[in-house]
Design a protein around this motif. Structure first.
Motif, PDB file in Angstrom:
ATOM      1  N   VAL A 135     -15.446  -3.444 -59.692  1.00  0.00           N
ATOM      2  CA  VAL A 135     -14.942  -2.216 -59.066  1.00  0.00           C
ATOM      3  C   VAL A 135     -13.958  -2.606 -57.969  1.00  0.00           C
ATOM      4  CG1 VAL A 135     -15.558  -0.172 -57.718  1.00  0.00           C
ATOM      5  CG2 VAL A 135     -17.045  -0.932 -59.577  1.00  0.00           C
ATOM      6  N   SER A 136     -12.857  -1.893 -57.881  1.00  0.00           N
ATOM      7  CA  SER A 136     -11.867  -2.122 -56.826  1.00  0.00           C
ATOM      8  C   SER A 136     -12.016  -1.053 -55.759  1.00  0.00           C
ATOM      9  CB  SER A 136     -10.442  -2.081 -57.408  1.00  0.00           C
ATOM     10  OG  SER A 136     -10.260  -3.102 -58.363  1.00  0.00           O
ATOM     11  N   ILE A 137     -12.065  -1.479 -54.506  1.00  0.00           N
ATOM     12  CA  ILE A 137     -12.153  -0.539 -53.393  1.00  0.00           C
ATOM     13  C   ILE A 137     -11.022  -0.814 -52.412  1.00  0.00           C
ATOM     14  CG2 ILE A 137     -14.638  -0.220 -53.605  1.00  0.00           C
ATOM     15  CD1 ILE A 137     -15.008  -2.103 -51.242  1.00  0.00           C
ATOM     16  N   GLN A 138     -10.685   0.200 -51.638  1.00  0.00           N
ATOM     17  CA  GLN A 138      -9.623   0.067 -50.645  1.00  0.00           C
ATOM     18  C   GLN A 138      -9.896   1.016 -49.486  1.00  0.00           C
ATOM     19  OE1 GLN A 138      -5.690   1.095 -52.021  1.00  0.00           O
ATOM     20  NE2 GLN A 138      -4.665   0.254 -50.236  1.00  0.00           N
ATOM     21  N   GLY A 139      -9.439   0.632 -48.293  1.00  0.00           N
ATOM     22  CA  GLY A 139      -9.533   1.497 -47.129  1.00  0.00           C
ATOM     23  C   GLY A 139      -8.372   1.230 -46.187  1.00  0.00           C
ATOM     24  N   SER A 160     -26.794  -1.125 -50.411  1.00  0.00           N
ATOM     25  CA  SER A 160     -28.102  -0.679 -50.884  1.00  0.00           C
ATOM     26  C   SER A 160     -28.056  -0.505 -52.396  1.00  0.00           C
ATOM     27  CB  SER A 160     -28.512   0.643 -50.216  1.00  0.00           C
ATOM     28  OG  SER A 160     -27.639   1.687 -50.598  1.00  0.00           O
ATOM     29  N   GLY A 161     -29.200  -0.698 -53.044  1.00  0.00           N
ATOM     30  CA  GLY A 161     -29.288  -0.491 -54.473  1.00  0.00           C
ATOM     31  C   GLY A 161     -28.900  -1.680 -55.322  1.00  0.00           C
ATOM     32  N   GLY A 162     -28.709  -2.845 -54.705  1.00  0.00           N
ATOM     33  CA  GLY A 162     -28.429  -4.034 -55.481  1.00  0.00           C
ATOM     34  C   GLY A 162     -27.001  -4.514 -55.476  1.00  0.00           C
ATOM     35  N   VAL A 163     -26.073  -3.719 -54.945  1.00  0.00           N
ATOM     36  CA  VAL A 163     -24.687  -4.175 -54.829  1.00  0.00           C
ATOM     37  C   VAL A 163     -24.564  -5.081 -53.608  1.00  0.00           C
ATOM     38  CG1 VAL A 163     -23.909  -2.223 -53.405  1.00  0.00           C
ATOM     39  CG2 VAL A 163     -22.275  -3.385 -54.918  1.00  0.00           C
ATOM     40  N   VAL A 164     -23.542  -5.938 -53.596  1.00  0.00           N
ATOM     41  CA  VAL A 164     -23.370  -6.904 -52.508  1.00  0.00           C
ATOM     42  C   VAL A 164     -22.070  -6.622 -51.771  1.00  0.00           C
ATOM     43  CG1 VAL A 164     -23.129  -9.350 -51.922  1.00  0.00           C
ATOM     44  CG2 VAL A 164     -24.658  -8.655 -53.774  1.00  0.00           C
ATOM     45  N   CYS A 165     -22.113  -6.632 -50.433  1.00  0.00           N
ATOM     46  CA  CYS A 165     -20.913  -6.396 -49.628  1.00  0.00           C
ATOM     47  C   CYS A 165     -19.879  -7.493 -49.857  1.00  0.00           C
ATOM     48  CB  CYS A 165     -21.260  -6.354 -48.138  1.00  0.00           C
ATOM     49  SG  CYS A 165     -22.137  -4.871 -47.608  1.00  0.00           S
ATOM     50  N   ASP A 223     -11.499   6.380 -28.983  1.00  0.00           N
ATOM     51  CA  ASP A 223     -12.012   5.739 -30.189  1.00  0.00           C
ATOM     52  C   ASP A 223     -12.420   6.780 -31.227  1.00  0.00           C
ATOM     53  OD1 ASP A 223     -11.642   3.254 -29.106  1.00  0.00           O
ATOM     54  OD2 ASP A 223     -13.718   3.031 -28.427  1.00  0.00           O
ATOM     55  N   TYR A 224     -12.043   6.524 -32.466  1.00  0.00           N
ATOM     56  CA  TYR A 224     -12.433   7.351 -33.601  1.00  0.00           C
ATOM     57  C   TYR A 224     -13.142   6.430 -34.604  1.00  0.00           C
ATOM     58  CZ  TYR A 224      -9.313  10.934 -31.740  1.00  0.00           C
ATOM     59  OH  TYR A 224      -8.703  11.878 -30.938  1.00  0.00           O
ATOM     60  N   THR A 225     -14.395   6.736 -34.905  1.00  0.00           N
ATOM     61  CA  THR A 225     -15.194   5.909 -35.806  1.00  0.00           C
ATOM     62  C   THR A 225     -15.255   6.548 -37.186  1.00  0.00           C
ATOM     63  OG1 THR A 225     -16.533   5.053 -33.985  1.00  0.00           O
ATOM     64  CG2 THR A 225     -17.446   4.853 -36.194  1.00  0.00           C
ATOM     65  N   PHE A 226     -14.941   5.752 -38.196  1.00  0.00           N
ATOM     66  CA  PHE A 226     -14.942   6.238 -39.570  1.00  0.00           C
ATOM     67  C   PHE A 226     -16.031   5.525 -40.369  1.00  0.00           C
ATOM     68  CE2 PHE A 226     -10.504   6.608 -38.122  1.00  0.00           C
ATOM     69  CZ  PHE A 226     -10.357   7.981 -38.217  1.00  0.00           C
ATOM     70  N   THR A 227     -16.797   6.312 -41.127  1.00  0.00           N
ATOM     71  CA  THR A 227     -17.823   5.781 -42.014  1.00  0.00           C
ATOM     72  C   THR A 227     -17.445   6.130 -43.452  1.00  0.00           C
ATOM     73  OG1 THR A 227     -19.547   6.030 -40.333  1.00  0.00           O
ATOM     74  CG2 THR A 227     -20.260   5.800 -42.621  1.00  0.00           C
ATOM     75  N   ILE A 228     -17.200   5.095 -44.244  1.00  0.00           N
ATOM     76  CA  ILE A 228     -16.825   5.265 -45.649  1.00  0.00           C
ATOM     77  C   ILE A 228     -18.008   4.859 -46.517  1.00  0.00           C
ATOM     78  CG2 ILE A 228     -15.229   4.570 -47.471  1.00  0.00           C
ATOM     79  CD1 ILE A 228     -13.222   3.799 -45.312  1.00  0.00           C
ATOM     80  N   VAL A 229     -18.377   5.735 -47.457  1.00  0.00           N
ATOM     81  CA  VAL A 229     -19.453   5.435 -48.398  1.00  0.00           C
ATOM     82  C   VAL A 229     -18.865   5.373 -49.800  1.00  0.00           C
ATOM     83  CG1 VAL A 229     -21.653   6.159 -49.373  1.00  0.00           C
ATOM     84  CG2 VAL A 229     -21.181   6.543 -46.944  1.00  0.00           C
ATOM     85  N   TYR A 230     -19.023   4.211 -50.439  1.00  0.00           N
ATOM     86  CA  TYR A 230     -18.623   4.016 -51.831  1.00  0.00           C
ATOM     87  C   TYR A 230     -19.898   4.016 -52.681  1.00  0.00           C
ATOM     88  CZ  TYR A 230     -14.304   2.201 -49.721  1.00  0.00           C
ATOM     89  OH  TYR A 230     -13.155   2.040 -48.981  1.00  0.00           O
ATOM     90  N   LYS A 231     -19.882   4.809 -53.771  1.00  0.00           N
ATOM     91  CA  LYS A 231     -21.109   4.937 -54.566  1.00  0.00           C
ATOM     92  C   LYS A 231     -20.804   4.938 -56.059  1.00  0.00           C
ATOM     93  CE  LYS A 231     -25.317   7.700 -55.104  1.00  0.00           C
ATOM     94  NZ  LYS A 231     -26.049   8.925 -54.693  1.00  0.00           N
ATOM     95  N   ASN A 232     -21.683   4.311 -56.819  1.00  0.00           N
ATOM     96  CA  ASN A 232     -21.644   4.366 -58.273  1.00  0.00           C
ATOM     97  C   ASN A 232     -22.639   5.425 -58.736  1.00  0.00           C
ATOM     98  OD1 ASN A 232     -21.577   3.983 -61.020  1.00  0.00           O
ATOM     99  ND2 ASN A 232     -22.569   1.974 -60.985  1.00  0.00           N
ATOM    100  N   ASN A 233     -22.131   6.600 -59.094  1.00  0.00           N
ATOM    101  CA  ASN A 233     -22.983   7.686 -59.571  1.00  0.00           C
ATOM    102  C   ASN A 233     -23.300   7.574 -61.059  1.00  0.00           C
ATOM    103  OD1 ASN A 233     -23.144   9.100 -57.074  1.00  0.00           O
ATOM    104  ND2 ASN A 233     -21.124   9.971 -57.423  1.00  0.00           N
ATOM    105  N   ASN A 258     -20.483  -6.470 -60.467  1.00  0.00           N
ATOM    106  CA  ASN A 258     -21.845  -6.084 -60.849  1.00  0.00           C
ATOM    107  C   ASN A 258     -22.407  -4.990 -59.933  1.00  0.00           C
ATOM    108  OD1 ASN A 258     -21.851  -8.083 -62.907  1.00  0.00           O
ATOM    109  ND2 ASN A 258     -22.349  -9.635 -61.366  1.00  0.00           N
ATOM    110  N   TRP A 259     -21.774  -3.840 -59.979  1.00  0.00           N
ATOM    111  CA  TRP A 259     -22.185  -2.706 -59.133  1.00  0.00           C
ATOM    112  C   TRP A 259     -23.222  -1.885 -59.896  1.00  0.00           C
ATOM    113  CZ3 TRP A 259     -18.408  -0.928 -55.040  1.00  0.00           C
ATOM    114  CH2 TRP A 259     -18.979   0.041 -54.204  1.00  0.00           C
ATOM    115  N   PRO A 260     -24.515  -1.949 -59.522  1.00  0.00           N
ATOM    116  CA  PRO A 260     -25.560  -1.243 -60.266  1.00  0.00           C
ATOM    117  C   PRO A 260     -25.447   0.281 -60.157  1.00  0.00           C
ATOM    118  CG  PRO A 260     -26.482  -2.985 -58.890  1.00  0.00           C
ATOM    119  CD  PRO A 260     -25.065  -2.785 -58.458  1.00  0.00           C
TER     120      PRO A 260
END
Length: 218
Positions: free
Chosen positions: A49-53, A79-84, A31-41, A104-106
């Motif tokens: 916002v469009s995301i892909q993985g 976190s920070g007000g964005v919704v999954c 098993d290989y576990t991947f953690t992806i973090v998307y952030k609005n800087n 509505n990505w804060p």
């Protein structure tokens, strides 16, 4: 008597994607576990916002399959007000389809997504390097927000690869046998043939061609 204050709203944004894999290097099957973090800087909220993985494997080496992958469920923490986004189900090599949008990505908000990929090693030419990977991207929707410009597109995409050399495939041993009933010519009547194809290799052969012909001399 009037007083006017003009406030300049910034039109540049900065979206970032990062990937961390565990284990960090290739260790064979498992098993290989991947953690992806998307952030609005950015200092502003972004309407859409469009995301892909994705995950995949470059798995053909020397004519044999050098491994397979399967994807587990994906989790999301906001976190920070964005919704999954909802309804994320791994299908094929996609964990987060390219059609996934977040509204509505804060400013400063993040989405952290985690999934596990199970790799099963195969075999192939040990002189040809192969790899499997995790890929992530985050972008503004230029149709909805044509006035926004991403000022740092170098961190919009991330591509994490695990390179390996497959194990040489052992020799393939296939056999075929045919019996007939009756075993000799017996005039007019019914003749039944049984053909047995056997893989004696001790491992699964990914692709095999078989053939049987019947003819009556004239």
């Amino acid at each position: 008597n009037t007083s006017t204050i003009n406030t300049q709203i910034p039109n540049t944004v900065d979206l970032q994607a990062t990937i961390v894999g565990s284990p960090a290097t290739y260790v064979g099957s498992g098993d290989y576990t991947f953690t992806i973090v998307y952030k609005n800087n950015s200092p502003i909220s972004i309407p859409i916002v469009s995301i892909q993985g994705t995950s995949g494997i470059n798995n053909f080496a020397g004519g044999a399959i050098s491994g397979t992958i399967s994807l587990g469920p994906i989790s999301c923490v906001a976190s920070g007000g964005v919704v999954c986004p909802t309804g994320l189900v791994a299908t094929g090599g996609y964990t987060i389809p390219s059609t996934t949008t977040v509204t509505n990505w804060p400013a400063g908000a993040t989405l952290t997504m985690t999934y596990t990929m199970t790799y099963t090693a195969g075999c192939g030419s040990s002189s040809v390097a192969r790899y499997f990977y995790s890929y992530a991207s985050i972008r503004i929707d230029s149709l909805v927000s044509p006035n926004l410009v991403d000022s740092n597109q170098t961190n919009n995409t991330r591509f994490l690869t695990y390179n390996f050399y497959p194990t040489n495939c052992p020799p393939v041993e296939m056999s075929v046998s045919k019996t007939g009933t009756p075993s000799t010519y017996n005039g007019d009547g019914t003749y039944q043939y049984t053909v047995v194809y056997t893989n004696n290799s001790g491992f699964t052969v990914p692709l095999v061609s078989i053939k049987d012909t019947f003819s009556v001399p004239t």
